[in-house]
Design an enzyme around this catalytic site. Structure first.
Site, PDB file in Angstrom:
ATOM      1  N   GLU A   1       3.949 -14.510   3.378  1.00  0.00           N
ATOM      2  CA  GLU A   1       2.874 -14.655   2.389  1.00  0.00           C
ATOM      3  C   GLU A   1       1.516 -14.232   2.949  1.00  0.00           C
ATOM      4  OE1 GLU A   1       3.722 -15.393  -0.835  1.00  0.00           O
ATOM      5  OE2 GLU A   1       5.720 -15.261   0.081  1.00  0.00           O
TER       6      GLU A   1
ATOM      7  N   ARG B   1      -5.687  12.733   9.967  1.00  0.00           N
ATOM      8  CA  ARG B   1      -5.863  14.129   9.572  1.00  0.00           C
ATOM      9  C   ARG B   1      -7.330  14.528   9.454  1.00  0.00           C
ATOM     10  NH1 ARG B   1      -6.857  14.891   4.456  1.00  0.00           N
ATOM     11  NH2 ARG B   1      -5.923  16.932   4.223  1.00  0.00           N
TER      12      ARG B   1
END
Ligand code: JAH
Length: 274
Positions: free
Chosen positions: A116, A154
């Site tokens: 959780e 990237r």
């Protein structure tokens, strides 16, 4: 950039060895270090979870292993403080500007919760950013960390072969990109748009900008509001708005019932060849 990832499933991060992110690591542009949270447990069962205070389903990650892990990782370089990122569906929506901001950091630490989630006191004590990659619930933060790290990696200097491609991306100017084509010139009866084969670079640029505007208006009208638009862009959008809705849907694609509806002229509408 250094990126530490704390998880109970280090193997989940193995895809980071592949492709562009893997090459960035080989080149030394990116240094990803994954850590098993259980290394910072002290009981024989290496317990990382416990029942939630207040009751309810599921388990919560105990604070002590997290604090020990983050303290040790942060102490590994006393000259700087890492930016601590916690992927969670309760976080701020992850966007390209978020990726650009993180790509300017020298050191990130990702905390991958499971069950959780992590005891809120750990978040309060350590988290600089709580980030959501979308409105759905995963089994843990590992896949979200992969997504965030790929989007960040990237953008690091030298990672993309052609630095123009990052600046040219969808979202770098707030619009979706124009469709792209390669050979053959005719495929399943569908021809590559003539303008792309014309050699007229200015005409190609105008066509792509119009396609980007049409697509964004049809598929992601929410993006148009925040996009950087020229007067010429606004004129294109007004012309599109004056077209019949069916024509816009068929030529730009529209999102209906959660699926992208691809219009006439798409390969998706054609029968498979016999
Ligand atoms: C699920 C801890 N926004 C995507 C996302 C990110 C994290 C989690 N779920 C969805 C998650 C369980 C435990 C984190």
């Amino acid at each position: 950039m250094r990126a530490d990832v704390v998880t109970i499933f280090p193997a989940y991060l193995e895809p980071l060895r592949l492709s562009l992110v893997g090459r960035a690591q080989e080149r030394g542009t990116l240094d990803v270090r994954t850590h098993d949270l259980r290394a910072w447990t002290s009981d024989v069962h290496r317990t990382v979870d416990d029942a939630p205070y207040g009751g309810g389903p599921g388990m919560v990650m105990r604070p002590e292993p997290w604090d020990a892990a983050l303290t040790e990782i942060a102490a590994s370089d006393p000259d700087r403080r890492p930016r601590v990122v916690v992927p969670t569906p309760a976080g701020a929506p992850f966007t390209q500007s978020h990726a650009e901001e993180l790509a300017r950091e020298p050191w990130l630490v990702f905390c991958c919760g499971r069950y959780e989630g992590i005891d809120a006191r750990v978040i309060d004590a350590w988290a600089d950013d709580e980030i959501s990659i979308g409105d759905y619930v995963l089994a843990g933060g590992e896949v979200a960390t992969l997504v965030i790290l790929e989007a960040v990696a990237r953008l690091l200097p030298g990672v993309l072969g052609n630095s123009a491609s990052a600046a040219d991306d969808s979202f770098s100017d707030g619009l979706l990109e124009a469709p792209v084509y390669t050979r053959p010139q005719v495929w399943r009866g569908a021809e590559v748009p003539a303008v792309l084969r014309s050699g007229d670079h200015a005409a190609v640029a105008r066509w792509r900008r119009t396609q980007a505007l049409r697509r964004t208006l049809a598929r992601r009208p929410d993006l148009v509001e925040h996009a950087e638009l020229s007067d010429a862009d606004r004129a294109v959008l007004e012309a599109v708005a004056a077209e019949p809705a069916e024509h816009v849907a068929a030529t730009s694609g529209s999102v209906v019932g959660g699926a992208t509806m691809v219009g006439r002229g798409s390969s998706m509408d054609l029968p498979d060849p016999a």
